[in-house]
Design a protein around this motif. Structure first.
Motif, PDB file in Angstrom:
ATOM      1  N   LYS A 103       0.581  -0.535  -0.579  1.00 46.57           N
ATOM      2  CA  LYS A 103       0.165   0.086   0.016  1.00 46.57           C
ATOM      3  C   LYS A 103       1.092   0.860   0.207  1.00 46.57           C
ATOM      4  N   ILE A 104       0.370   2.217  -1.198  1.00 49.26           N
ATOM      5  CA  ILE A 104       1.522   3.146  -0.725  1.00 49.26           C
ATOM      6  C   ILE A 104       0.226   4.821  -0.861  1.00 49.26           C
ATOM      7  N   SER A 105       0.861   6.238   0.091  1.00 50.87           N
ATOM      8  CA  SER A 105      -0.148   6.979  -0.217  1.00 50.87           C
ATOM      9  C   SER A 105       0.342   8.160  -1.586  1.00 50.87           C
ATOM     10  N   LEU A 106      -1.031   8.845  -1.622  1.00 48.38           N
ATOM     11  CA  LEU A 106      -0.671   9.377  -2.975  1.00 48.38           C
ATOM     12  C   LEU A 106       1.000  10.287  -2.774  1.00 48.38           C
ATOM     13  N   GLU A 107       1.199  10.498  -1.710  1.00 44.60           N
ATOM     14  CA  GLU A 107       2.347  11.585  -1.299  1.00 44.60           C
ATOM     15  C   GLU A 107       4.033  10.394  -2.086  1.00 44.60           C
ATOM     16  N   GLU A 108       3.843   9.346  -1.205  1.00 42.29           N
ATOM     17  CA  GLU A 108       4.254   8.255  -1.567  1.00 42.29           C
ATOM     18  C   GLU A 108       4.871   8.115  -2.751  1.00 42.29           C
ATOM     19  N   LEU A 109       3.452   8.173  -3.827  1.00 42.84           N
ATOM     20  CA  LEU A 109       3.640   8.581  -5.573  1.00 42.84           C
ATOM     21  C   LEU A 109       4.261   9.003  -6.264  1.00 42.84           C
ATOM     22  N   ALA A 110       4.667  10.378  -5.395  1.00 44.91           N
ATOM     23  CA  ALA A 110       5.644  11.110  -6.599  1.00 44.91           C
ATOM     24  C   ALA A 110       7.051  10.374  -6.657  1.00 44.91           C
ATOM     25  N   GLY A 111       7.460   9.782  -5.904  1.00 44.54           N
ATOM     26  CA  GLY A 111       8.456   9.633  -5.415  1.00 44.54           C
ATOM     27  C   GLY A 111       8.824   8.033  -6.517  1.00 44.54           C
ATOM     28  N   ILE A 112       7.787   7.287  -6.786  1.00 48.67           N
ATOM     29  CA  ILE A 112       7.583   6.208  -7.449  1.00 48.67           C
ATOM     30  C   ILE A 112       7.635   6.504  -8.717  1.00 48.67           C
ATOM     31  N   ILE A 113       6.967   7.206  -8.993  1.00 50.43           N
ATOM     32  CA  ILE A 113       6.425   7.036 -11.155  1.00 50.43           C
ATOM     33  C   ILE A 113       6.817   9.183 -11.471  1.00 50.43           C
ATOM     34  N   ASP A 114       7.313   8.936 -12.537  1.00 50.12           N
ATOM     35  CA  ASP A 114       7.360  10.581 -13.254  1.00 50.12           C
ATOM     36  C   ASP A 114       5.816  11.054 -14.007  1.00 50.12           C
ATOM     37  N   PHE A 115       4.851  10.017 -14.136  1.00 50.72           N
ATOM     38  CA  PHE A 115       3.821  10.017 -15.131  1.00 50.72           C
ATOM     39  C   PHE A 115       2.820   9.280 -14.703  1.00 50.72           C
ATOM     40  N   ALA A 116       1.075   9.512 -14.393  1.00 52.47           N
ATOM     41  CA  ALA A 116       0.324   7.968 -14.412  1.00 52.47           C
ATOM     42  C   ALA A 116      -0.365   8.211 -15.666  1.00 52.47           C
ATOM     43  N   PHE A 117      -0.116   7.642 -15.997  1.00 54.29           N
ATOM     44  CA  PHE A 117      -0.919   6.808 -16.921  1.00 54.29           C
ATOM     45  C   PHE A 117      -2.087   6.288 -16.655  1.00 54.29           C
ATOM     46  N   LEU A 118      -3.596   6.899 -16.830  1.00 53.66           N
ATOM     47  CA  LEU A 118      -4.942   6.783 -16.122  1.00 53.66           C
ATOM     48  C   LEU A 118      -5.750   5.757 -16.963  1.00 53.66           C
ATOM     49  N   CYS A 119      -5.912   3.752 -16.624  1.00 50.58           N
ATOM     50  CA  CYS A 119      -6.518   3.030 -16.917  1.00 50.58           C
ATOM     51  C   CYS A 119      -8.122   2.959 -16.739  1.00 50.58           C
ATOM     52  N   LEU A 120      -8.378   4.364 -15.525  1.00 51.99           N
ATOM     53  CA  LEU A 120      -9.261   3.738 -14.830  1.00 51.99           C
ATOM     54  C   LEU A 120     -10.579   4.361 -14.851  1.00 51.99           C
ATOM     55  N   HIS A 121     -11.553   3.690 -15.255  1.00 51.63           N
ATOM     56  CA  HIS A 121     -13.285   3.467 -15.682  1.00 51.63           C
ATOM     57  C   HIS A 121     -13.850   4.220 -14.585  1.00 51.63           C
ATOM     58  N   GLY A 122     -15.072   5.105 -14.947  1.00 51.59           N
ATOM     59  CA  GLY A 122     -16.042   5.237 -14.005  1.00 51.59           C
ATOM     60  C   GLY A 122     -16.114   6.501 -12.737  1.00 51.59           C
ATOM     61  N   PRO A 123     -16.898   6.420 -11.895  1.00 45.27           N
ATOM     62  CA  PRO A 123     -16.456   7.542 -10.732  1.00 45.27           C
ATOM     63  C   PRO A 123     -15.365   7.243 -10.329  1.00 45.27           C
ATOM     64  N   PHE A 124     -14.739   7.955  -9.635  1.00 43.57           N
ATOM     65  CA  PHE A 124     -13.384   8.194  -9.282  1.00 43.57           C
ATOM     66  C   PHE A 124     -12.097   7.952 -10.077  1.00 43.57           C
ATOM     67  N   GLY A 125     -12.285   7.363 -11.646  1.00 39.88           N
ATOM     68  CA  GLY A 125     -11.193   7.906 -12.153  1.00 39.88           C
ATOM     69  C   GLY A 125     -11.307   8.166 -13.782  1.00 39.88           C
ATOM     70  N   GLU A 126     -12.299   9.075 -13.974  1.00 39.94           N
ATOM     71  CA  GLU A 126     -12.938   9.937 -15.573  1.00 39.94           C
ATOM     72  C   GLU A 126     -13.593  10.674 -15.084  1.00 39.94           C
ATOM     73  N   ASP A 127     -13.785  11.212 -13.318  1.00 43.72           N
ATOM     74  CA  ASP A 127     -15.105  12.504 -13.317  1.00 43.72           C
ATOM     75  C   ASP A 127     -13.335  13.651 -12.439  1.00 43.72           C
ATOM     76  N   GLY A 128     -12.933  13.907 -12.741  1.00 41.86           N
ATOM     77  CA  GLY A 128     -11.532  14.442 -12.067  1.00 41.86           C
ATOM     78  C   GLY A 128     -11.642  14.656 -10.570  1.00 41.86           C
ATOM     79  N   ARG A 129     -11.946  13.478  -9.991  1.00 42.36           N
ATOM     80  CA  ARG A 129     -11.339  13.647  -8.845  1.00 42.36           C
ATOM     81  C   ARG A 129      -9.689  13.298  -8.508  1.00 42.36           C
TER      82      ARG A 129
END
Length: 897
Positions: A103-129
């Protein structure tokens, strides 16, 4: 240094399985010379998980999450997601997470990846959150920004904005959940203002989930309840069902795509109870109805807040991907017509090869196609979309265009519109993903504080892309042969393009797509461009290869996108199909990967032609293939050498037609109903049926021995065939006894993969993988359960026993049995063997062989990749070893071109 691309997939929406499959596609197709792919799985509780890579290759989320060890015994043999384990607190969730990653926090994510490729669909993925969360921690991401994503998710808002902006649209009405629960006066408004037929759909769902076409007022309440994810169960109807029917109903009811999902609220009167597990739901229904209650109301906990009812549009249905080019102008790619007959373009039709047709560009006059494109580009600008979007719509006979359901995140399955239309301008999936990443970085420069950092990333990526083109010619050429002319041709295409995509993103191989058609007397080979390879099924590819032309609209779009294709595509990309001979194949390829299933391919015919020309190839040789293609001969050979197989009988068309009564008498003397009937030389569950009566036996024989291609309606009904399910015509079929548990303490169906390599002395050495336990929802493991993302369930490794040591002891014995059978059959390269396993109280183990597949399916969701992942091989590594063995076996020195 490569860019670290985090593929964010999964999630808790009803489309999570498509998100998971799309994430796997992106993970595999990212160019390995440019990017490091990092899987970031979002679970159904909303946790971000740095996923151990091997789980990317599971066929379904349910195959690994919740982990097998967390599952309890289920009386109804139900398959569940993690949320069915109950109301888990954060600590209990983390216990599950630690089994599959970290499990990783959102803050940790910035140290793990340079770019997020979003493949999420529906609420939480396509709604701006999630877009807002990523902007908060400074991580650039793919696709549209916050505001346009919020618009793109909500069909009710879209309708109003489109109307205000002057876009043509059908009459519509929006119903809120509160309005529907307190006052159903909308029914009259729908009847008078919208009319019938009408379309009822949830405001925040995709993949046709919860959508109904309604033709009369009596069906409206059911359709609107369906869209709000509500159901009413009637006691009389429930009690009239058999136990198996009740449990199948619960499976459908708790399916996140076609039912309510779980958990649900069960309401009777003014009291509501939250139900988490299908067993709990089954027990609650039975208890309530035993108490004399007449009905139960159920509602999904993640039910819909608003439902849209709109006028049905009679016209051609299309979908169009719109991209921003490097000058930041929108360009609509060639729109695709969705041709499906009268039925709804549902989840199954969208994602299972061969069930629908995608015609690109839509078959219309030039002016009307351009009108569609112009309207899509206008909507793209009106909603301020970024990078890309998918816009659906209809065009009427009069030429009026109605746009609906613009999506800021497209499905990313291998044959999705996203890749399908990009291929029309000459980009394969790996190249198109590189374009999307670069353009997303450019878009994010406008809404980030540290734009200089992104400028540096873009500059570095441009330099790497330029270097990549210079190195494109220094690779091994692999002819990936797909298609064929059997009932397995569509799955063969799916396998072939998956192999192509794995190789096209590598720095070692240059794949060449080859489509095979014709018949047993004449193989017709076509070297095809990537846009044909990505057509929806083998029949479309065959038609286009034989009658190829480039539409004027496509020519214009290719010209508009010339700067894109010049920058991102390979100089070796072929733009037109070309019929070639086997001799010509030897000139354009160093090795062949046969991705064919059934005949030809698994019968030794293609192998024979390749050996004549000294072309290395994957898999077993001609003689072994001739045996394993025939299930009867394979099992006879195994039986004679002491292996356990099902009792079987071969039924020929000639004898059945001449003396059917005598044949049926023999069958009835040898076999008890139910038994299995199936073709002797087809796989992929093609026409494999459980026969329960003489009526079904007659229907099966009449269907498989029929003189004409079309099946009768009665044959469809008696054999319980699904719409558009193919049923091959043959001159013989096989009957097998139904393998059951008998007096074993444990019984399961397994499928085991293996790989061979050459030893120091030139001998063939076998590596047998941990087998998968195959769970079927019906009598027979279906085509969908084998190959459609999110269907069925495969537990890898198979659960032979609860005790780990005992499980491994049984596994080792089963693997030894599979190895000995493969040695007897002279299997080489790789294979998949299907079997049943009985475990007895005295520890004895019996492996009963079903069939041997010398060229197993290589689709993205196939379980052989689950098994190889446990052994440390990613799909590309597995394919690489298969090719290396083919080269060694051929003893040919491969030239680097």
């Amino acid at each position: 240094m490569k860019l670290k691309i985090g593929i964010v997939f999964g999630g808790f929406s009803r489309e999570r399985e498509i998100s998971f499959a799309g994430g796997r596609t992106v993970y595999d197709n990212l160019n390995k010379s440019l990017f490091d792919a990092i899987p970031i799985f979002v679970d159904s509780f909303g946790n971000f998980i740095l996923l151990d890579w091997q789980y990317v290759y599971k066929g379904s989320i349910r195959d690994f999450y919740p982990p097998v060890g967390a599952l309890t015994e289920t009386t109804g043999n139900y398959q569940v997601y993690a949320e069915s384990l109950g109301d888990l607190d954060a600590a209990k969730q983390e216990v599950l997470i630690n089994e599959i990653g970290r499990k990783i926090s959102l803050e940790e994510l910035a140290g793990i990846i340079d770019f997020a490729f979003l493949c999420l669909h529906g609420p939480f993925g396509e709604d701006g959150r999630i877009q807002g969360m990523l902007e908060y921690v400074g991580i650039p991401y793919s696709g549209s920004g916050i505001l346009s994503s919020a618009i793109g998710i909500d069909k009710s808002v879209q309708k109003k904005l489109m109307k205000d902006a002057g876009f043509a649209g059908p009459n519509f009405l929006v119903i809120s959940r509160n309005e529907w629960e307190t006052n159903q006066t909308h029914l009259k408004s729908i009847e008078t203002e919208i009319g019938f037929p009408c379309v009822v759909k949830p405001a925040h769902q995709g993949s046709s989930i919860g959508v109904s076409i309604v033709n009369k007022v009596e069906d409206l309440i059911k359709a609107i309840d369906l869209a709000f994810f509500k159901r009413t169960i009637n006691a009389t109807i429930w009690n009239s069902m058999q136990l198996t029917e009740q449990r199948n109903y619960i499976r459908s009811l708790t399916d996140i795509r076609e039912g309510l999902g779980l958990p649900v609220y069960l309401t009777q009167g003014i009291t509501s109870k939250k139900i988490y597990h299908p067993d709990e739901l089954e027990n609650s229904i039975n208890e309530i109805f035993k108490s004399g209650k007449s009905e139960i109301n159920l509602e999904a906990c993640d039910g819909e807040s608003r439902v849209v009812v709109e006028q049905f549009i009679e016209g051609k249905e299309f979908s169009c991907i719109v991209i921003r080019n490097e000058e930041k102008k929108p360009v609509a790619l060639p729109p695709t017509e969705i041709r499906k007959g009268k039925e709804l373009f549902d989840y199954r039709s969208k994602y299972l090869p061969g069930l629908s047709r995608k015609i690109t560009p839509v078959e219309l006059p030039y002016d009307q196609i351009q009108h569609i494109r112009q309207e899509c580009e206008k909507l793209f600008l009106a909603f301020n979309f970024n990078v890309y979007a998918r816009i659906d719509g209809f065009i009427t006979k009069s030429g009026q265009v109605f746009l609906n359901d613009p999506n800021t995140t497209s499905g990313m399955m291998p044959s999705s519109f996203f890749f399908h239309q990009a291929a029309e301008i000459g980009l394969n999936p790996s190249q198109f993903l590189t374009f999307i990443i670069r353009m997303s970085l450019v878009e994010r420069m406008e809404d980030t504080l540290d734009f200089k950092k992104l400028e540096g990333m873009v500059s570095k990526l441009d330099e790497s892309i330029h270097q990549l083109r210079k190195n494109a010619l220094k690779k091994i050429r692999v002819a990936v042969i797909m298609g064929g002319y059997s009932s397995e041709r569509h799955i063969s295409v799916e396998s072939g393009r998956n192999v192509y995509e794995k190789l096209s993103s590598s720095d070692k191989y240059s794949p060449v797509p080859i489509f095979l058609t014709g018949n047993d007397n004449e193989h017709m080979l076509y070297q095809i461009p990537v846009n044909l390879m990505l057509k929806d099924n083998a029949d479309d590819i065959r038609e286009k290869a034989m009658h190829f032309s480039v539409h004027e609209v496509v020519k214009e779009i290719m010209l508009i996108c010339e700067n894109i294709t010049t920058k991102y595509s390979s100089t070796q990309n072929v733009l037109t199909p070309k019929q070639i001979s086997y001799n010509e194949l030897a000139e354009i390829a160093d090795i062949a990967f046969i991705a064919l299933h059934g005949r030809p391919g698994e019968d030794g015919a293609v192998q024979h032609r390749l050996e004549e020309l000294n072309i290395p190839y994957n898999g077993s040789g001609e003689l072994s293939s001739k045996i394993t293609i025939n299930k009867y001969e394979t099992n006879e050979l195994l039986r004679k050498n002491g292996f356990s197989v099902a009792n079987h009988q071969l039924i020929s068309a000639e004898r059945w037609m001449r003396e059917p009564a005598a044949v049926k008498k023999e069958i009835n003397q040898t076999f008890k109903y139910p038994f299995i009937a199936k073709p002797v030389d087809d796989g992929c569950s093609s026409a494999v049926k459980m026969i329960r009566s003489e009526k079904e036996l007659d229907a099966f024989a009449e269907a498989i021995f029929r003189p004409m291609e079309e099946l009768s309606e009665s044959q469809y009904a008696i054999l319980h065939l699904r719409p558009k399910e193919e049923f091959p015509r043959k001159k013989q079929f096989l009957i097998e006894e139904l393998i059951t548990k008998q007096d074993a303490v444990h019984f399961l169906e397994i499928t085991g993969g293996l790989l061979t390599r050459t030893g120091d002395k030139g001998e063939c050495l076998f590596e047998v993988f941990e087998a998968s336990e195959a769970l079927s929802g019906g009598d027979i493991l279906s085509l969908e359960e084998k190959f459609l993302a999110g269907e069925g369930q495969n537990i890898t490794p198979a659960r032979y026993a609860k005790d780990k040591k005992e499980r491994q002891r049984i596994s080792d014995q089963v693997k030894a049995d599979l190895k000995h059978a493969a040695e007897l059959l002279h299997v080489e390269g790789y294979a998949r063997i299907d079997a049943f396993v009985r475990v007895f109280s005295d520890g004895r183990i019996e492996t009963i062989f079903i069939e041997v597949n010398s060229l197993p399916g290589m689709t993205p969701a196939t379980c052989i990749f689950h098994q190889t992942a446990l052994a440390g091989y990613k799909p590309y590594d597995f394919i690489d070893r298969i090719l290396e063995y083919g080269i060694q076996k051929n003893n040919k020195r491969v030239k680097i071109h």
